[in-house]
Design a protein around this motif. Structure first.
Motif, short mmCIF file in Angstrom:
data_model
loop_
_atom_site.label_atom_id
_atom_site.label_comp_id
_atom_site.label_asym_id
_atom_site.label_seq_id
_atom_site.Cartn_x
_atom_site.Cartn_y
_atom_site.Cartn_z
N GLY A 96 44.73 41.38 25.73
CA GLY A 96 44.73 41.16 24.40
C GLY A 96 46.20 41.15 23.53
N ARG A 97 46.23 42.33 22.76
CA ARG A 97 47.44 41.61 21.51
C ARG A 97 48.56 41.69 22.52
N PHE A 98 49.08 42.05 23.64
CA PHE A 98 50.44 41.88 24.56
C PHE A 98 49.64 43.79 24.54
N ASN A 99 48.70 44.06 24.74
CA ASN A 99 48.40 45.53 24.81
C ASN A 99 48.10 46.18 26.45
N LYS A 100 47.02 44.70 26.97
CA LYS A 100 46.22 44.73 28.27
C LYS A 100 47.16 44.09 29.34
N ASN A 101 46.21 45.11 30.90
CA ASN A 101 46.43 43.91 31.67
C ASN A 101 47.85 43.72 32.04
N LEU A 102 49.00 44.30 31.31
CA LEU A 102 50.72 44.35 30.86
C LEU A 102 51.15 44.43 32.96
N GLN A 103 50.66 44.49 33.80
CA GLN A 103 50.53 45.34 34.97
C GLN A 103 50.90 43.78 36.00
N VAL A 104 49.79 43.50 35.28
CA VAL A 104 50.67 41.67 36.31
C VAL A 104 51.22 41.02 35.71
N PRO A 105 51.48 40.76 34.96
CA PRO A 105 53.01 39.80 34.09
C PRO A 105 54.30 41.02 35.04
N VAL A 133 43.29 32.32 37.59
CA VAL A 133 43.00 32.79 37.08
C VAL A 133 43.08 33.61 35.74
N ILE A 134 41.93 33.85 34.83
CA ILE A 134 42.21 34.50 33.30
C ILE A 134 42.50 35.39 33.19
N VAL A 135 43.11 36.24 32.80
CA VAL A 135 43.51 37.49 32.44
C VAL A 135 43.65 37.82 31.05
N ASP A 136 43.23 38.80 30.29
CA ASP A 136 42.68 39.07 29.14
C ASP A 136 44.24 40.02 28.21
N ALA A 188 37.04 43.32 31.05
CA ALA A 188 37.50 43.63 31.80
C ALA A 188 38.53 44.69 31.71
N THR A 189 38.60 45.54 32.91
CA THR A 189 39.46 47.10 32.77
C THR A 189 40.84 46.40 34.59
N PRO A 190 41.57 47.25 33.64
CA PRO A 190 42.36 46.90 34.24
C PRO A 190 42.39 46.62 35.98
N GLU A 191 41.30 47.16 36.71
CA GLU A 191 41.57 47.70 38.07
C GLU A 191 40.61 47.01 38.11
N ALA A 192 40.05 45.67 37.87
CA ALA A 192 38.84 44.83 37.58
C ALA A 192 39.61 43.54 37.95
N THR A 193 40.88 43.52 36.93
CA THR A 193 42.40 42.47 36.72
C THR A 193 42.33 42.07 37.62
N ASP A 194 43.34 43.47 37.96
CA ASP A 194 43.90 43.76 39.54
C ASP A 194 43.00 42.99 40.95
N VAL A 230 42.61 38.97 40.87
CA VAL A 230 44.35 38.68 40.87
C VAL A 230 44.04 37.91 42.08
N ALA A 231 43.63 39.34 43.20
CA ALA A 231 44.31 39.59 44.10
C ALA A 231 42.92 38.59 45.13
N LYS A 232 42.09 39.09 44.62
CA LYS A 232 41.42 37.67 45.46
C LYS A 232 41.88 35.86 44.84
N ALA A 233 42.04 35.81 43.58
CA ALA A 233 42.62 34.76 43.85
C ALA A 233 43.75 34.45 44.34
#
Length: 180
Positions: A117-126, A112-115, A54-60, A63-66
């Motif tokens: 990674g090893r604390f290096n992906k999708n950190l815009q969510v937290p 909603v489940i967000v990967d 999942a890309t950051p855009e797909a993750t965002d 999250v927005a949909k959920a």
């Protein structure tokens, strides 16, 4: 005689369970009675719930949909941050797959489940919820009121990062303390 590390782990699990029971009782939402008493009773193989592609855009967007679904339904938003490499994350996913837990979460939360990674992906969510330092561990759950977009469990986000030392019931109790 119980070895010291095993004794410490057992006491920690009992303490966490007792703390969570008290909090759940205060919330007024009863936790489901979990059908297993030990994570070793989970169906195996444990799930790999995180979409590593999942890309950051797909993750965002997810999250927005959920969040929109949670707001419309009057439920809370549950954002599960973790990675497939993490045993505790997989234990959490396996526990949430239990019929009684699935029913409880579905009644009170939109998940909603967000990967991460090893604390290096999708950190815009937290980061959106004020968690800009490295996560203390995974799994980390963000429990959000979708009407105010406020984090309900601030200071307790990484509570499950050592889930294997908790009981399945204490996980249910933890979620019940925030449910409405």
């Amino acid at each position: 005689m119980t070895p010291r590390p095993a004794l410490i782990a057992a006491l920690a699990a009992l303490t966490l369970g007792a703390l969570n029971l008290g909090a759940a009782a205060q919330a007024g939402v009863p936790a489901p009675k979990v059908s297993i008493s030990d994570y070793a009773q989970l169906k195996t193989p444990l799930p790999y719930p995180y979409d590593e592609a999942a890309t950051p855009e797909a993750t965002d967007a997810a999250v927005a949909k959920a969040k929109a679904q949670a707001k419309k339904s009057g439920k809370l938003l549950l954002i599960d941050l973790g990675g497939n490499w993490c045993g505790d994350c997989r234990v959490l996913a396996g526990t949430l797959d239990l019929p009684e837990m699935h029913k409880f979460v579905d009644k009170h939360y939109v998940e909603v489940i967000v990967d991460v990674g090893r604390f290096n992906k999708n950190l815009q969510v937290p980061a959106h919820y004020g968690i800009t330092e490295r996560l203390e561990g995974v799994p980390s759950l963000l429990l959000v009121d979708p009407k105010t977009d406020k984090l309900l469990n601030a200071g307790n986000v990484s509570h499950l990062a050592d889930a294997r030392h908790m009981t399945p019931q204490s996980l249910a109790d933890y979620l019940a303390q925030y449910a409405k």
